[in-house]
Enzyme design. Sequence first.
Site, mmCIF file in Angstrom:
data_model
loop_
_atom_site.group_PDB
_atom_site.id
_atom_site.type_symbol
_atom_site.label_atom_id
_atom_site.label_comp_id
_atom_site.label_asym_id
_atom_site.label_seq_id
_atom_site.Cartn_x
_atom_site.Cartn_y
_atom_site.Cartn_z
ATOM 1 N N HIS A 1 0.696 -1.109 0.354
ATOM 2 C CA HIS A 1 -0.084 -0.132 -0.044
ATOM 3 C C HIS A 1 0.874 1.377 0.050
ATOM 4 O O HIS A 1 0.600 2.196 -0.672
ATOM 5 C CB HIS A 1 -1.007 -0.037 1.267
ATOM 6 C CG HIS A 1 -1.706 1.083 1.220
ATOM 7 N ND1 HIS A 1 -3.064 0.989 0.429
ATOM 8 C CD2 HIS A 1 -2.179 2.352 2.049
ATOM 9 C CE1 HIS A 1 -3.932 2.124 0.835
ATOM 10 N NE2 HIS A 1 -3.082 2.890 1.507
ATOM 11 N N HIS B 1 -10.279 2.719 -0.412
ATOM 12 C CA HIS B 1 -10.507 2.236 0.957
ATOM 13 C C HIS B 1 -11.601 1.153 0.912
ATOM 14 O O HIS B 1 -12.483 0.893 1.809
ATOM 15 C CB HIS B 1 -11.139 3.419 1.985
ATOM 16 C CG HIS B 1 -10.378 3.963 2.921
ATOM 17 N ND1 HIS B 1 -11.009 4.267 4.187
ATOM 18 C CD2 HIS B 1 -8.938 3.865 3.086
ATOM 19 C CE1 HIS B 1 -9.841 4.507 5.071
ATOM 20 N NE2 HIS B 1 -8.779 4.064 4.405
ATOM 21 N N ASN B 2 -11.077 0.012 0.095
ATOM 22 C CA ASN B 2 -11.611 -1.104 0.020
ATOM 23 C C ASN B 2 -11.803 -1.980 1.205
ATOM 24 O O ASN B 2 -13.104 -2.355 1.679
ATOM 25 C CB ASN B 2 -11.093 -1.851 -1.099
ATOM 26 C CG ASN B 2 -10.951 -1.184 -2.483
ATOM 27 O OD1 ASN B 2 -11.728 -0.207 -2.767
ATOM 28 N ND2 ASN B 2 -9.968 -1.455 -3.347
ATOM 29 N N ASP C 1 -0.108 15.098 4.812
ATOM 30 C CA ASP C 1 -1.177 14.813 5.516
ATOM 31 C C ASP C 1 -0.792 13.316 6.389
ATOM 32 O O ASP C 1 0.209 12.742 5.556
ATOM 33 C CB ASP C 1 -2.446 14.365 4.855
ATOM 34 C CG ASP C 1 -1.945 13.355 3.678
ATOM 35 O OD1 ASP C 1 -1.176 13.453 2.972
ATOM 36 O OD2 ASP C 1 -3.069 12.391 3.845
ATOM 37 N N GLN D 1 -6.977 9.599 12.290
ATOM 38 C CA GLN D 1 -7.311 10.414 11.276
ATOM 39 C C GLN D 1 -7.102 11.976 11.626
ATOM 40 O O GLN D 1 -6.944 12.337 12.785
ATOM 41 C CB GLN D 1 -8.704 10.117 10.813
ATOM 42 C CG GLN D 1 -9.038 8.790 10.609
ATOM 43 C CD GLN D 1 -8.668 8.596 9.106
ATOM 44 O OE1 GLN D 1 -8.965 9.132 8.135
ATOM 45 N NE2 GLN D 1 -7.230 7.875 8.821
ATOM 46 N N ASP E 1 -6.045 7.816 -11.494
ATOM 47 C CA ASP E 1 -6.329 6.589 -11.479
ATOM 48 C C ASP E 1 -6.187 5.660 -10.315
ATOM 49 O O ASP E 1 -5.348 6.012 -9.471
ATOM 50 C CB ASP E 1 -5.761 5.766 -12.537
ATOM 51 C CG ASP E 1 -4.414 5.502 -12.143
ATOM 52 O OD1 ASP E 1 -4.199 4.459 -11.579
ATOM 53 O OD2 ASP E 1 -3.372 6.223 -12.601
#
Lengths: 237, 737, 81, 81
Positions: free
Chosen positions: B43, B89-90, B262, B308, B489
């Site tokens: 990832h 965010h599968n 971020d 987050q 994409d």
Amino acid sequence: MKCAVIMFPGSNCDVDCYHACRDVLGQPTEYVFHKEKFSSVDFDLIVLPGGFSYGDYLRAGAIARFSPAMESVIKAAEAGKLILGICNGFQILLEAKLLPGAMKRNRDLKFHCHDVFLRVENNNTPFTGLYKKGEIIKVPIAHGEGNYFADRDTMEKLKARGGVVFTYCDRDGNVTEEANPNGSVENIAGIVSEQGNVLGMMPHPERCAEDILGNTDGRRVFESILQYVEGSVAHGR
Amino acid sequence: MAGRDDARKLGLADYEYDEIVKTLGREPNYLELGMYSVMWSEHCSYKNSKPVLKRFPTSGPRVLQGPGENAGIVDIGDNLAVVMKVESHNHPSAVEPYQGAATGVGGIIRDIFTMGARPVALLDSLRFGSLDDPRVKYLFSGVVSGIADYGNCMGIPTVGGEVYFDDSYRDNPLVNAMCVGIIQHDRIVKGRAAGVGNSVMLVGSTTGRDGMHGASFASEELSEDSVAKRPSVQVGDPFMEKLLLEACLELLQNKWVVGIQDLGAAGLTSSSCETAARAGSGIELDVALVPRREENMTPYEVMISESQERMLVIVEKGHEQDVKKIFEKWDLNAVKIGTVTDDGMLRVLENGTVVAEVPARSLADGAPSVKRESRKPDYMETLDVDLSSIKIPADLNDVLIKLLSSPNIASKAWVYQQYDHTVRTDTVVPPGSDAAVLRIKGTKKGIALTTDCNGYYCYLDPYEGGKQAVAEAARNLVVAGARPLAITDCLNFGNPEKPGVYYQFEKCVDGMAEAARYLNTPVISGNVSFYNETRENAIYPTPVVGMVGLLEDVEKRCTMAFKKEGDVVVLLGENTDELGGSVYLREVMGVKGGRPPRLNLDVEKRVQDCCLKAIELGLVHSAHDVSEGGLAVALAESCIAGNTGFSGEIETELRHDAVLFGEGQSRIIMSLPEENLSLIQKIAGESNVNISVLGFVKQGNFKIEVKHKGVNIGKIDIPVEEIAGIWGNAIRWKVEN
Amino acid sequence: MIINARINVRFKSGVLDPQGTAIKGALKHLGFDGVEDVRVGKLIEIKLDAASKEDAEGQIKDMCEKLLANPVIEDYSFELS
Amino acid sequence: MIINARINVRFKSGVLDPQGTAIKGALKHLGFDGVEDVRVGKLIEIKLDAASKEDAEGQIKDMCEKLLANPVIEDYSFELS
Ligand SMILES: Nc1ncnc2c1ncn2[C@@H]1O[C@H](COP(=O)(O)OP(=O)(O)O)[C@@H](O)[C@H]1O
Ligand SMILES: [Mg+2]
């Protein structure tokens, strides 16, 4: 006409209301940050914009009503200044008791973003003078908690004094259950205070005030206000 | 010290462990190893995909920032630029649909305002199993309300996206979110930790144990114990993010801000090593200074937490108080946690004692890339379908109704009406047409946005499918009157360690790259999501294309709705006899297989150019591309959108089901006043594009006859009101029953 | 002293509860036929540093009336421990 | 027999509770300085027609696991009366 748009933490239609007042209507407009107080002589119109003040946590509008700017809003309301609460702004006005009733989550628990038809029930307000009574207009809604509630007593009083300004209806003006997007009591979409100077409405007139947006039905809310304020000035009120 | 066993448990391969030892010149300790394990996960490191991604065209005269930063940037003139990025965010959404989707939206928004841009639009590309499955309904409703609640609260309109339903996504739904921002050229900020002695500050939310190892979680197959890995799911706080957005944009007005980044996957570890690596510097930070919301957190937990709504800000020394002041205004934390150094190391301290020390660049970019084996999967050899054995149904009305009620074709209003798509008052073409169009206040300009991908085509033929995804995205922008500019994409695939999956991946990328080159739409940002599979099956290869286009004059925008009775309706491009891959063949006839429609890029380009020219000259009243469901569905959609009927005729030599329901590419239908017809025909002729008259906009029914040598061979005739109801309510009906 | 308060906020009877209605429907759908009524309220847990239990009680009551419940539609009750 | 169930659904400890944080801020702002922590959960009250108390208990547990709580981020507890 001097306009103020209050910025609560989490407001997000503040820029849209500012744009409507300043660019569409061409009136001097200022943002007021929620931590600031102001004097009621500073403005003719105070807009409480839509959005999610404090994330709508606890209840929509519940926390925002305690902000310093709201103290000034309440004073301005008492002084007869025009206060327009749109969507979250309406919810804050309810929590602040400037308008009667309370808001619950939409009947189907879903956020609704689409056009609705409204019937103008009362055009004898500073906010609706340029509409015809009974006129049907199209205005977008965008809310998850627009399910207006007031107990029977409050409703009787509200109706008796013409406090109901907008109701949800179908395209032919029938106020039906199917035309009610959120479950509001008697299809209520917008109400005005007893003194007539505080209006709360769930639909967004600022989102349909320009040709490029494909709909200008909401523009007359702002133009009515302007006409009223300029009229008041002319009459020395 | 930590050894190979620990490394394996953290998901690192032996050769990766060896590489770490080599780089450090010693064995790593457990914290260091943990940081490597998250940074070198697929990832974060793209180790399986990097070499293949190089095949994309990534530059062009308008590209201000290509892949490598938090988001890509493309110039739109007037000193303005569009910033965009899409992300998946599968896996979190498969476990906790509401929070998984919500935090996906939160993450992608941060990627945009990290660049200094004001986010102006969101899109979401979604894939689920069949809506007949109760768990799928739960996932679908949860994902949609998660996206809605986050985006709505932020006041960023969600203006487009797509939703497909297919069994291949049953256990592994896809949730891809795209965010688009607008920025002035001179306001672009980058994620760089430059300038020795400058301060590294952490702003926004507090740090907790939530979301530990999220990056690794996204980098493995889903299994039963995925549910047990709960801490990988975070809870989003859109209110906090809204404050963070406003505070950061205010902060970034200042010249003394050096960089900002971020905290996404791999949290503090990734943001610190990436900013240092980009600037060629080092960072020293003390975890004891990190504001927490839980007690007794170890340095390990603080470094890899994915809490987050946090950002890392690098400012010139001496401006710490200025940062604090801005964040206090928004009731947010801002704390100095470290400084920029010149030794290239990421040095982590705890109360002044060094607890980890590794080269920032090796963490950020050092993962050894792997060349995976690629082999054409066996299933591809058995896809042929003998069309001559398929009998054309006699009742074509019935076929059309079945198509329009397929959730893959039916109106997606149930989804997008839960999204605030009108906030900011810039949405001049709302969701429901081929692409959304936003005006840009203060200019005459507009931008058009879309996401597209037909995963089933990609499954049948990854190369053609990849090409088609790009071409369709461009076509959707063109019919809105926009010139396609650039791509972001999100490449969603199964396990790359399987040669068949890797083959799909490579071929899709090749197809996309070719189309992107041909259509002048460079890829400026993106995301790869592998391991989208469960024990039983992998998802269809799903390379989602997000595209932005520019309208120099937003008044020239176009929609798909038929607008005026009496307008003539024409087809640009040519009908074909292709049925493979169509919704008709699969869902109505129950035949899986065939080849997806071929796409000739030269023809595609000419058709698009011709359409755009016609729109820019103001000759047409509507334009709509032919996609899923074919010509009949496209015509029906234009009728429904315009609340009007159509009456027409097609003369053909081909199978009439292919003409009506086949999904042959490079076709656009337009409606126009009859007096403009000859001019359009002339333009088409000059562009060497086939044009034919299909019929007229006419009140009442949707009516079309197919003829062969003048003899009627098939006919659809049905009241528009009826099909509008079916098309409009199909998804609502499925979800709510 | 540290006091833990557990506050329940409920819709007043007579006020329709959209969430309760939805959950009831969903439960019936899942086959729980015996469900006769569902009401959804809020559970608010507060850790409070107060001078005494009485002090805490007074403060919590105050919080409920000022902020935590909206008397137009809601009732509240609480327990301290 | 009619059983009344009172179910509490809470975020697991360690999971961020944005509502709780916002309410805590508001209470402090209103002068309730002693507030140390606020967590917000759901209170779900169900009126259930069940064969016995055990039956009701089984059913409520089932409802919590299937619908009312998401075990990934939430815990639940309940009382019957
Ligand atoms: N998940 C979604 N979120 C927002 N809008 C959506 C979503 N899915 C579909 N839409 C909107 O519905 C319309 C139809 O979508 P789609 O059938 O995918 O169009 P097309 O075939 O032209 O790509 C588009 O305007 C699209 O943006
Ligand atoms: Mg299209």
